[in-house]
Design a protein around this motif. Sequence first.
Motif, PDB file in Angstrom:
ATOM      1  N   LEU A   1       3.759   9.616 -10.172  1.00  0.00           N
ATOM      2  CA  LEU A   1       3.024   9.726 -11.432  1.00  0.00           C
ATOM      3  C   LEU A   1       2.298  11.064 -11.540  1.00  0.00           C
ATOM      4  O   LEU A   1       2.224  11.659 -12.623  1.00  0.00           O
ATOM      5  CB  LEU A   1       2.025   8.570 -11.551  1.00  0.00           C
ATOM      6  N   VAL A   2       1.751  11.532 -10.426  1.00  0.00           N
ATOM      7  CA  VAL A   2       1.091  12.844 -10.422  1.00  0.00           C
ATOM      8  C   VAL A   2       2.100  13.934 -10.766  1.00  0.00           C
ATOM      9  O   VAL A   2       1.822  14.822 -11.582  1.00  0.00           O
ATOM     10  CB  VAL A   2       0.430  13.119  -9.059  1.00  0.00           C
ATOM     11  N   ARG A   3       3.290  13.870 -10.188  1.00  0.00           N
ATOM     12  CA  ARG A   3       4.337  14.844 -10.497  1.00  0.00           C
ATOM     13  C   ARG A   3       4.742  14.758 -11.968  1.00  0.00           C
ATOM     14  O   ARG A   3       4.970  15.774 -12.615  1.00  0.00           O
ATOM     15  CB  ARG A   3       5.544  14.605  -9.587  1.00  0.00           C
TER      16      ARG A   3
ATOM     17  N   ASN B   1       0.828  -1.208   0.000  1.00  0.00           N
ATOM     18  CA  ASN B   1       0.000   0.000   0.000  1.00  0.00           C
ATOM     19  C   ASN B   1       0.863   1.259   0.000  1.00  0.00           C
ATOM     20  O   ASN B   1       0.566   2.231  -0.707  1.00  0.00           O
ATOM     21  CB  ASN B   1      -0.923   0.007   1.214  1.00  0.00           C
ATOM     22  N   ASN B   2       1.942   1.243   0.800  1.00  0.00           N
ATOM     23  CA  ASN B   2       2.846   2.396   0.843  1.00  0.00           C
ATOM     24  C   ASN B   2       3.545   2.596  -0.500  1.00  0.00           C
ATOM     25  O   ASN B   2       3.727   3.733  -0.961  1.00  0.00           O
ATOM     26  CB  ASN B   2       3.880   2.211   1.951  1.00  0.00           C
ATOM     27  N   LEU B   3       3.951   1.487  -1.123  1.00  0.00           N
ATOM     28  CA  LEU B   3       4.586   1.565  -2.442  1.00  0.00           C
ATOM     29  C   LEU B   3       3.622   2.144  -3.465  1.00  0.00           C
ATOM     30  O   LEU B   3       4.007   2.975  -4.299  1.00  0.00           O
ATOM     31  CB  LEU B   3       5.047   0.170  -2.883  1.00  0.00           C
ATOM     32  N   ASN B   4       2.362   1.736  -3.384  1.00  0.00           N
ATOM     33  CA  ASN B   4       1.365   2.253  -4.314  1.00  0.00           C
ATOM     34  C   ASN B   4       1.187   3.767  -4.165  1.00  0.00           C
ATOM     35  O   ASN B   4       1.094   4.489  -5.167  1.00  0.00           O
ATOM     36  CB  ASN B   4       0.028   1.545  -4.077  1.00  0.00           C
ATOM     37  N   GLU B   5       1.151   4.245  -2.922  1.00  0.00           N
ATOM     38  CA  GLU B   5       1.011   5.684  -2.689  1.00  0.00           C
ATOM     39  C   GLU B   5       2.225   6.444  -3.212  1.00  0.00           C
ATOM     40  O   GLU B   5       2.086   7.539  -3.784  1.00  0.00           O
ATOM     41  CB  GLU B   5       0.825   5.953  -1.188  1.00  0.00           C
ATOM     42  N   TYR B   6       3.413   5.879  -3.048  1.00  0.00           N
ATOM     43  CA  TYR B   6       4.642   6.532  -3.528  1.00  0.00           C
ATOM     44  C   TYR B   6       4.646   6.602  -5.059  1.00  0.00           C
ATOM     45  O   TYR B   6       4.955   7.657  -5.641  1.00  0.00           O
ATOM     46  CB  TYR B   6       5.862   5.764  -3.038  1.00  0.00           C
TER      47      TYR B   6
END
Length: 230
Positions: free
Chosen positions: A47-49, A37-42
């Motif tokens: 990707l947003v950046r 889950n933490n990897l997904n958020e990172y």
Amino acid sequence: MAQLKGASEDVVIAKLQPLIRGWTNYHNGTVAKETFNNLNEYVRWKLVRWCLRRYPKNKSWEWIKAKHFGKFCPGREDNHVFGRKDNYLDKAQWTNITRHVLVTHNYSKDDPELQEYWKKRQEKNGKKAAEGALSKGRNKIALRQKYTCPYCGQPLGEYNNVHLHHIIPRENGGKDEAGNLVYVHEDCHRTIHALGASNPEIQEKLYRAIKTRPRNRKKSQKVQTRLSKD
């Protein structure tokens, strides 16, 4: 991601997909759900950046989000998948934790009383192999079929010889949704189309395998159903 600032969407997916899929498949036998889950958020933050750097400031985030994120994974109701329908990035959090169970030292494959045990173990290992070969959403479709071709009833086997079939053809209004998708062997797929993909008997056979039906009731039918329940 630093080297991918000017790369295209396809290049970004091609670089990240094997890393995410390989790393999560390797660690899916450990207590790693929170880490996934933490990897997904990172990855999502990165990707947003990446998206924001590609467009001038007069482009709103809603416009950018609609262009690069959506419900692209056919087996999941997830509206925040990066990519597009024909090429999207898996999420680490989609990986299921699968414990590896050691074989008891005196459990022999030659023991006739343990044939059922070895059969179930082989099926479990086949499932794990499929999870590594397919994207997470597509594996969910295969799992729903119990990794069996619904047309011939045989195991799907190698996933380089299967086809993701639309039960209701797209030319007849069939959608790219999980309820209308099923894996069949390439030979079975050719047979289905030779006999007629719109054949009601064939469609019913495929729907029985996934235990779903198309929702095409009219509004008046829905009202009558609700009134009858009342």
